[in-house]
Design a protein around this motif. Structure first.
Motif, PDB file in Angstrom:
ATOM      1  N   ASN A 184      42.848 -65.693  59.936  1.00 30.38           N
ATOM      2  CA  ASN A 184      42.526 -64.740  59.727  1.00 30.38           C
ATOM      3  C   ASN A 184      43.392 -63.412  59.775  1.00 30.38           C
ATOM      4  O   ASN A 184      43.414 -62.494  58.752  1.00 30.38           O
ATOM      5  CB  ASN A 184      41.361 -64.173  60.860  1.00 30.38           C
ATOM      6  CG  ASN A 184      40.063 -64.931  60.930  1.00 30.38           C
ATOM      7  OD1 ASN A 184      39.427 -64.997  61.908  1.00 30.38           O
ATOM      8  ND2 ASN A 184      39.972 -65.679  59.828  1.00 30.38           N
TER       9      ASN A 184
ATOM     10  N   SER B  13      48.074 -66.943  68.834  1.00 33.30           N
ATOM     11  CA  SER B  13      46.901 -65.856  69.287  1.00 33.30           C
ATOM     12  C   SER B  13      46.767 -66.039  70.923  1.00 33.30           C
ATOM     13  O   SER B  13      47.066 -66.989  71.402  1.00 33.30           O
ATOM     14  CB  SER B  13      45.929 -65.916  68.259  1.00 33.30           C
ATOM     15  OG  SER B  13      45.199 -66.905  68.695  1.00 33.30           O
TER      16      SER B  13
ATOM     17  N   ARG C  79      40.731 -68.847  71.403  1.00 33.82           N
ATOM     18  CA  ARG C  79      39.741 -68.552  70.866  1.00 33.82           C
ATOM     19  C   ARG C  79      38.610 -69.423  70.874  1.00 33.82           C
ATOM     20  O   ARG C  79      38.027 -70.037  70.232  1.00 33.82           O
ATOM     21  CB  ARG C  79      39.973 -68.694  69.459  1.00 33.82           C
ATOM     22  CG  ARG C  79      41.154 -67.726  68.622  1.00 33.82           C
ATOM     23  CD  ARG C  79      41.380 -67.918  67.241  1.00 33.82           C
ATOM     24  NE  ARG C  79      41.796 -69.511  66.754  1.00 33.82           N
ATOM     25  CZ  ARG C  79      41.557 -69.841  65.590  1.00 33.82           C
ATOM     26  NH1 ARG C  79      41.132 -69.199  64.804  1.00 33.82           N
ATOM     27  NH2 ARG C  79      42.179 -71.046  65.485  1.00 33.82           N
TER      28      ARG C  79
ATOM     29  N   GLU D  48      35.530 -69.112  72.122  1.00 32.72           N
ATOM     30  CA  GLU D  48      34.340 -68.544  71.584  1.00 32.72           C
ATOM     31  C   GLU D  48      33.961 -68.763  70.011  1.00 32.72           C
ATOM     32  O   GLU D  48      33.028 -68.619  69.427  1.00 32.72           O
ATOM     33  CB  GLU D  48      33.944 -67.184  71.936  1.00 32.72           C
ATOM     34  CG  GLU D  48      33.986 -66.895  73.324  1.00 32.72           C
ATOM     35  CD  GLU D  48      33.019 -67.879  74.094  1.00 32.72           C
ATOM     36  OE1 GLU D  48      31.852 -67.865  73.448  1.00 32.72           O
ATOM     37  OE2 GLU D  48      33.345 -68.016  75.260  1.00 32.72           O
ATOM     38  N   ASN D  49      35.124 -69.492  69.223  1.00 33.45           N
ATOM     39  CA  ASN D  49      35.112 -69.396  68.155  1.00 33.45           C
ATOM     40  C   ASN D  49      34.190 -70.634  67.396  1.00 33.45           C
ATOM     41  O   ASN D  49      33.766 -70.654  66.150  1.00 33.45           O
ATOM     42  CB  ASN D  49      36.498 -69.468  67.455  1.00 33.45           C
ATOM     43  CG  ASN D  49      36.734 -69.340  65.814  1.00 33.45           C
ATOM     44  OD1 ASN D  49      35.736 -68.771  65.144  1.00 33.45           O
ATOM     45  ND2 ASN D  49      37.352 -70.460  65.336  1.00 33.45           N
TER      46      ASN D  49
ATOM     47  N   SER E 185      45.130 -69.650  67.315  1.00 32.71           N
ATOM     48  CA  SER E 185      45.837 -69.453  65.788  1.00 32.71           C
ATOM     49  C   SER E 185      47.248 -69.497  66.053  1.00 32.71           C
ATOM     50  O   SER E 185      47.826 -69.089  67.317  1.00 32.71           O
ATOM     51  CB  SER E 185      45.638 -68.319  65.058  1.00 32.71           C
ATOM     52  OG  SER E 185      44.114 -68.124  64.753  1.00 32.71           O
TER      53      SER E 185
ATOM     54  N   ASP F  63      47.054 -56.996  62.703  1.00 33.43           N
ATOM     55  CA  ASP F  63      46.346 -57.386  63.711  1.00 33.43           C
ATOM     56  C   ASP F  63      45.561 -56.138  64.399  1.00 33.43           C
ATOM     57  O   ASP F  63      44.420 -56.107  64.781  1.00 33.43           O
ATOM     58  CB  ASP F  63      47.020 -58.186  64.617  1.00 33.43           C
ATOM     59  CG  ASP F  63      46.758 -59.774  64.374  1.00 33.43           C
ATOM     60  OD1 ASP F  63      46.256 -60.209  62.962  1.00 33.43           O
ATOM     61  OD2 ASP F  63      46.876 -60.649  65.117  1.00 33.43           O
TER      62      ASP F  63
ATOM     63  N   ALA G  89      32.108 -61.871  63.696  1.00 36.88           N
ATOM     64  CA  ALA G  89      33.100 -62.890  63.968  1.00 36.88           C
ATOM     65  C   ALA G  89      34.576 -62.302  64.256  1.00 36.88           C
ATOM     66  O   ALA G  89      35.544 -62.748  65.121  1.00 36.88           O
ATOM     67  CB  ALA G  89      33.287 -63.893  62.871  1.00 36.88           C
ATOM     68  N   LEU G  90      34.974 -61.281  63.542  1.00 39.60           N
ATOM     69  CA  LEU G  90      36.144 -60.802  63.687  1.00 39.60           C
ATOM     70  C   LEU G  90      36.406 -59.966  64.890  1.00 39.60           C
ATOM     71  O   LEU G  90      37.252 -60.005  65.731  1.00 39.60           O
ATOM     72  CB  LEU G  90      36.755 -59.857  62.534  1.00 39.60           C
ATOM     73  CG  LEU G  90      37.079 -60.536  61.120  1.00 39.60           C
ATOM     74  CD1 LEU G  90      37.132 -59.491  60.183  1.00 39.60           C
ATOM     75  CD2 LEU G  90      37.856 -61.514  61.268  1.00 39.60           C
TER      76      LEU G  90
ATOM     77  N   ARG H 141      37.231 -62.313  67.890  1.00 40.60           N
ATOM     78  CA  ARG H 141      38.447 -63.061  67.964  1.00 40.60           C
ATOM     79  C   ARG H 141      39.676 -62.300  68.418  1.00 40.60           C
ATOM     80  O   ARG H 141      39.629 -61.010  68.276  1.00 40.60           O
ATOM     81  CB  ARG H 141      38.800 -63.444  66.532  1.00 40.60           C
ATOM     82  CG  ARG H 141      37.892 -64.547  66.115  1.00 40.60           C
ATOM     83  CD  ARG H 141      38.057 -65.166  64.716  1.00 40.60           C
ATOM     84  NE  ARG H 141      36.688 -66.000  64.235  1.00 40.60           N
ATOM     85  CZ  ARG H 141      36.587 -66.304  63.151  1.00 40.60           C
ATOM     86  NH1 ARG H 141      37.229 -65.978  62.076  1.00 40.60           N
ATOM     87  NH2 ARG H 141      35.480 -67.202  62.956  1.00 40.60           N
TER      88      ARG H 141
END
Length: 314
Positions: free
Chosen positions: A12, A90, A93, A95-96, A196, A223, A256-257, A260
């Protein structure tokens, strides 16, 4: 010189940076390479190996100099003997995404996956999640039937009965949840951190430090922009899906964003331990051709750049 940056929607941060123009303010001669438009290569049998396309193009003429992916590709590259260097990671993540089934499948535990068709976007973090989950319950890769499904099509394959279980990610997983109930078999949380990450050729890092620092600084700035403007960032993904003949729910992309982590940190010992664990399992299960030592790909001075740019972006 022209700096070539690889990107695709699955990372992303780089995808948003491709569209908001912030990198061009620091590197006017940047050239973007859409990973989805790379020359097609024969599909890899998911029972016996891993696709190497994304890491290969760091080392091909006309390829790219900088790339961001999920958890597995740098391990794949190291397993092919590629001389790369980690740039940063990153936050977690967890929960992704997760491994899910339909309730009527009869699958309730990882042990029930034995002999079942498990859909993964093979070579991505999804492969690592499935392998770690199997190993935790005393199973191996050969105990399932891995099925390579496109990251955007796995949900429809599950609903159509083409696979028995699926490692899904948002927002695609949300589309399935809106259509049918799903049962979670494996949560990412507690299994691995699933960040990520970004990496480069060691040669590029050592000979183009200023350009590498500019890319990292632009990513940090971008970001921060995503966090402040999630709706605007979501439009990049929705418009891309429509350009490519698909559809996208803007609300789901925004959700979704928002869920993250953004911002790049240096690689940590905990992350490297996870990478090494995954690399060892991939090799033991016949998916990686050689044993690798992931810490060989760490250049401490890159971590210093990441920290400096992170502080500057706050």
């Amino acid at each position: 010189m022209t700096i070539r940056v690889g990107y695709f929607p699955n990372n992303n941060s780089l995808f948003a940076l491709r569209h908001n123009g912030l990198l061009e303010l620091r590197l006017p001669d940047v050239e973007w390479v859409d990973l989805r438009e790379l020359p097609a290569t024969p599909r890899v049998d998911p029972r016996r190996g891993l696709p190497t396309l994304h890491s290969d193009w760091l080392f091909e003429d006309g390829g790219y100099d900088f790339i961001g992916t999920g958890f597995t590709p740098p391990i794949t590259a190291l397993g092919q003997g590629r001389d790369l260097a980690y740039v940063g990671i990153s936050g977690p993540r967890v929960e992704n995404g997760r491994l899910v089934v339909l309730p009527e499948s009869g699958i309730r535990t990882v042990a029930d996956l034995r002999g079942k068709r498990v859909g993964v976007a093979h070579g991505s973090w999804q492969t690592t999640l499935a392998l770690l989950a199997l190993d935790r319950d005393g199973l191996s890769w050969s105990d399932i039937v891995p099925v390579d499904v496109d990251v955007d099509r796995g949900g429809s394959a599950l609903l159509a009965g083409e696979i028995d279980a699926w490692v899904g990610a948002y927002p695609g997983l949300a589309e399935v949840e809106a259509t049918a109930k799903v049962r979670t078999i494996v949560d990412t949380d507690g299994l691995f951190s699933h960040p990520s990450l970004w990496f480069v050729r060691r040669e590029f890092a050592e000979n183009h430090r200023a350009e590498l620092a500019a890319i990292v600084a632009a990513l940090q700035e971008s970001d921060a922009w995503i966090v402040a403007n999630p709706r605007e960032a979501a439009r990049f993904f929705g418009e891309d899906a429509e350009r490519n003949g698909g559809t996208a729910d803007l609300d789901r992309w925004e959700e979704a964003l928002r869920g993250r982590p953004f911002g790049i940190g240096p690689v940590t010992d905990e992350f490297l331990d996870e990478q090494q664990r995954a690399a060892d399992l991939l090799h033991a299960n016949g998916l990686l051709p050689r044993v690798v030592t992931v810490r060989d790909a760490v250049l401490p001075w890159i971590g210093e750049i990441v920290e400096e740019t992170r502080r500057a972006a706050v």
